[in-house]
Every structure is written in structure tokens, then in C-alpha cells.
Design an enzyme around this catalytic site. Structure first.
Site, short mmCIF file in Angstrom:
data_model
loop_
_atom_site.label_atom_id
_atom_site.label_comp_id
_atom_site.label_asym_id
_atom_site.label_seq_id
_atom_site.Cartn_x
_atom_site.Cartn_y
_atom_site.Cartn_z
N GLY A 23 -19.00 -73.26 3.96
CA GLY A 23 -19.14 -74.32 2.97
C GLY A 23 -18.37 -74.06 1.70
CB ALA A 24 -17.80 -71.05 -0.35
CE1 TYR B 242 -23.00 -67.54 -9.40
CE2 TYR B 242 -24.04 -66.08 -11.00
CZ TYR B 242 -24.12 -67.14 -10.13
OH TYR B 242 -25.29 -67.81 -9.99
CG ASP C 144 -18.72 -75.81 -6.08
OD1 ASP C 144 -19.25 -75.52 -7.17
OD2 ASP C 144 -19.36 -76.00 -5.04
CB THR D 97 -15.68 -66.99 13.61
OG1 THR D 97 -16.76 -66.09 13.30
CG2 THR D 97 -15.88 -67.60 14.97
CE LYS E 203 -23.07 -75.58 -3.82
NZ LYS E 203 -21.89 -74.84 -4.27
CG ASN F 28 -20.93 -79.07 -7.36
OD1 ASN F 28 -20.52 -80.22 -7.50
ND2 ASN F 28 -20.51 -78.06 -8.10
CB SER G 265 -29.80 -71.08 -11.11
OG SER G 265 -28.80 -71.91 -11.67
P1 ATR Z 1 -21.08 -70.67 2.82
O1 ATR Z 1 -21.55 -72.04 3.06
O2 ATR Z 1 -21.73 -70.00 1.63
O3 ATR Z 1 -19.61 -70.49 2.80
P2 ATR Z 1 -21.37 -69.89 5.57
O4 ATR Z 1 -21.10 -71.26 6.02
O5 ATR Z 1 -22.46 -69.10 6.23
O6 ATR Z 1 -21.71 -69.82 4.03
O7 ATR Z 1 -20.00 -69.06 5.65
C1 ATR Z 1 -19.92 -67.74 5.30
C2 ATR Z 1 -18.48 -67.31 5.46
O8 ATR Z 1 -18.40 -65.92 5.14
C3 ATR Z 1 -17.94 -67.45 6.87
O9 ATR Z 1 -16.57 -67.75 6.79
C4 ATR Z 1 -18.18 -66.06 7.45
O10 ATR Z 1 -17.34 -65.74 8.53
P3 ATR Z 1 -17.72 -66.23 10.03
O11 ATR Z 1 -17.38 -67.67 10.09
O12 ATR Z 1 -16.89 -65.39 10.90
O13 ATR Z 1 -19.19 -65.97 10.16
C5 ATR Z 1 -17.83 -65.22 6.26
N1 ATR Z 1 -18.39 -63.87 6.28
C6 ATR Z 1 -19.66 -63.49 6.07
N2 ATR Z 1 -19.79 -62.14 6.15
C7 ATR Z 1 -18.55 -61.65 6.41
C8 ATR Z 1 -18.00 -60.35 6.59
N3 ATR Z 1 -18.77 -59.24 6.52
N4 ATR Z 1 -16.67 -60.23 6.84
C9 ATR Z 1 -15.88 -61.33 6.90
N5 ATR Z 1 -16.34 -62.59 6.74
C10 ATR Z 1 -17.64 -62.75 6.50
#
Ligand code: ATR
Length: 274
Positions: A130-131, A222, A102, A153, A66, A87, A15
Site C-alpha cells: 500500500g505504501a 519515521y 502521502d 515477491t 487506507k 489518507n 500518531s
Molecule cells: P503496506 O501497505 O504498509 O505497504 P503491505 O501491503 O503488507 O504493507 O506491504 C509490505 C511491503 O513490505 C511488501 O512489499 C513486502 O514485500 P512482499 O510483497 O514480498 O511481502 C515488503 N516487506 C516486508 N518485509 C520485508 C523484508 N523483510 N524484506 C523485503 N521486503 C519486505
């Protein structure tokens, strides 16, 4: 007496928050300490309560806690309410208030640091995890012409859009969920990658011609040139990684805790050098 703050996560050793807040404290002359706390995956609550009981004044919360932080705090303020994620924890008189900075950080980086207005522009947000939940309300409040949320998805994008339906009217052409295939033939002015794809050197399956002339491609990841930024740069888009957002969200947390606004530009420059 020195006021104690910390970032809590797992992992947390990487971090940059201790460095950022040390710079803010130096700049503003505030007497604070800021450390990194590694909480066990099943020990977040205990670690937070221990910090508070030892007199801690505030915490930044990072992955994967978070959501858990949102459930733990007694009250939510601002964007944290609908984001379902916290956060920043403000420990006021031992009461814990949860906030989310954020999205404010993202918007401030795009608008002020990169000089790119969001109002009236076509914005694409990639990801429905989550982001995305953390940034979507502040993005909508900037009044983009439309905000399209695309996800691998697609059902998860539909759920996210339904969750923020009450903010629909901020975007005149709407807040809509799409699959990546449905983006064919569409162009956007601002494209924000809030997926975790870049962390594993992957990128969302974007069509080639998705960048409007002069488009800004922004990756929340980042300190790394992700495949999405490479793809965008090769197609003429302006690119930015999440360093500015990281510093701006920290500045907003610092403001909440200390009532002082640090100058972010030198800190962003410092991080880009390291
Ligand atoms: P965070 O809380 O960090 O956002 P998360 O809830 O696991 O983490 O969500 C990750 C996001 O990145 C999701 O939208 C995921 O898509 P899916 O919902 O289809 O899983 C997306 N993601 C991760 N790897 C990906 C990839 N190679 N191509 C497109 N989307 C991806």
C-alpha cells in the site's frame, strides 16, 4: 465554532498527527480541534460515519484503513484515484471526498526540504504494498529518468507496474519491476524504502553497490534509524527517515481542509527533537 478533525487508525495512540495539526493551527490562527480515534478493526465505517454525523469536517486515515477508506468515500480526487488508498477525507456538506497526500508529502520532502531533484534521476522504489501504491504517481510525475520497483515477491511489483502503466511515459527510461537479485550491477541516485521491513528491524536484500555517488536513501518509516538507513549510510549515501514526509503530507491535508499552507520546517524540527 471550532471545526473538528481527527486521525483514525488502529493502533493510533502513537500518531504524531494531533501534535502536527495543533502546531499548524497555532501557526495559522485557525480554530480547529484534532483528536486521535481508535476504530475497531471491524468498525471503521461506523466510526467514520459517527464522526461525520457529529459535525466532523475531515479525517486523516492511517493503517490499516487506507484501502477501506477508498471504498467508503463517495468520490475521489487527485492521486487517490489510482492509488486505491485514501489518507485524507474531506467532509464537505456531509459529502465525503477521498484524497491521498502521502506522495505529495514524499516528493515535497525530497525536493524542497532535502534539496534533491527527482527529475532525470535514477530512482529505486522498494516494496509493492500500500505504501508504494500511495507514492508512485507523484514520483512518476516528477519525471525521473527511470523508476524501478523492486519487491521480495517480484510478481507483486509486476502487478503494481501494470497498474500504473498509463503513467509510464513520465519516466523516459521507463517504469519497470525487478527482483532484488536483478539489481546487481545497477546504481541509483534516489532509493526509497516503502517496505514495512524496518518496522521489524529487517531490510530488503539489496546488493552492496546499489548507491550511485551522492545517492539519497529515504525510508518512509519515521522516528527510527532503520537497518536500510544504516546500510546506506555505511556505504556513503545521504540518509533521511520519513519525518519530513509525515509533516508534509499533514500540511497538504491541512491545506485541503483549511486553504492555508503552514510552515513545515519548524514542525519537522520539533518532531526530530521529540
Ligand atoms: P503496506 O501497505 O504498509 O505497504 P503491505 O501491503 O503488507 O504493507 O506491504 C509490505 C511491503 O513490505 C511488501 O512489499 C513486502 O514485500 P512482499 O510483497 O514480498 O511481502 C515488503 N516487506 C516486508 N518485509 C520485508 C523484508 N523483510 N524484506 C523485503 N521486503 C519486505
Amino acid at each position: 465554532m471550532t471545526d473538528r478533525y481527527a486521525v483514525i487508525g488502529n493502533p493510533v495512540a502513537h500518531s504524531k498527527s494531533p501534535l502536527i495539526h495543533a502546531e499548524f493551527a497555532r501557526q495559522t490562527g485557525h480554530d480547529i480541534s484534532y483528536e486521535a480515534i481508535l476504530a475497531p478493526l471491524d468498525g471503521f465505517r461506523a466510526a467514520v460515519l459517527e464522526f461525520r454525523d457529529a459535525g466532523g469536517k475531515g479525517l486523516n486515515v492511517t493503517l490499516p484503513f487506507k484501502h477501506e477508506a477508498w471504498s467508503l468515500v463517495g468520490a475521489h480526487e487527485g492521486y487517490a484515484r489510482d492509488a486505491g488508498a485514501v489518507n485524507t477525507i474531506d467532509m464537505r456538506d456531509s459529502r465525503m471526498v477521498g484524497l491521498n497526500t502521502d506522495g505529495v508529502g514524499l516528493v515535497r520532502d525530497i525536493r524542497h526540504n532535502l534539496g534533491c531533484p527527482i527529475r532525470g534521476r535514477r530512482v529505486l522504489l522498494m516494496g509493492a504494498g500500500g505504501a508504494s501504491y500511495g507514492v508512485i504517481e507523484p514520483l512518476l510525475r516528477e519525471q525521473p529518468l527511470e523508476l524501478v520497483v523492486a519487491n521480495r515477491t517480484p510478481e507483486k511489483a509486476v502487478v503494481l507496474v501494470a497498474h500504473f502503466e498509463k503513467f509510464q511515459s513520465f519516466a523516459p527510461e521507463g517504469l519497470v519491476a525487478r527482483s532484488y537479485v536483478e539489481l546487481r550491477g545497477r546504481r541509483f541516485d534516489i532509493l526509497i524504502n516503502a517496505t514495512s521491513a524496518g518496522l521489524s528491524d529487517a531490510m530488503p536484500p539489496l546488493p552492496d553497490a546499489v548507491f550511485a555517488p551522492g545517492a539519497l536513501a529515504y525510508d518512509l518509516v519515521y522516528g527510527k534509524r532503520t537497518p536500510f538507513l544504516e546500510f546506506a549510510g555505511a556505504r556513503g549515501a545521504r540518509t533521511a527517515d520519513g519525518t519530513g514526509m509525515l509533516v508534509e503530507q499533514a500540511a497538504e491535508s491541512f491545506f485541503i481542509w483549511r486553504g492555508a499552507r503552514p510552515d513545515t520546517a519548524p514542525v519537522i524540527a520539533l518532531l526530530k527533537k521529540t
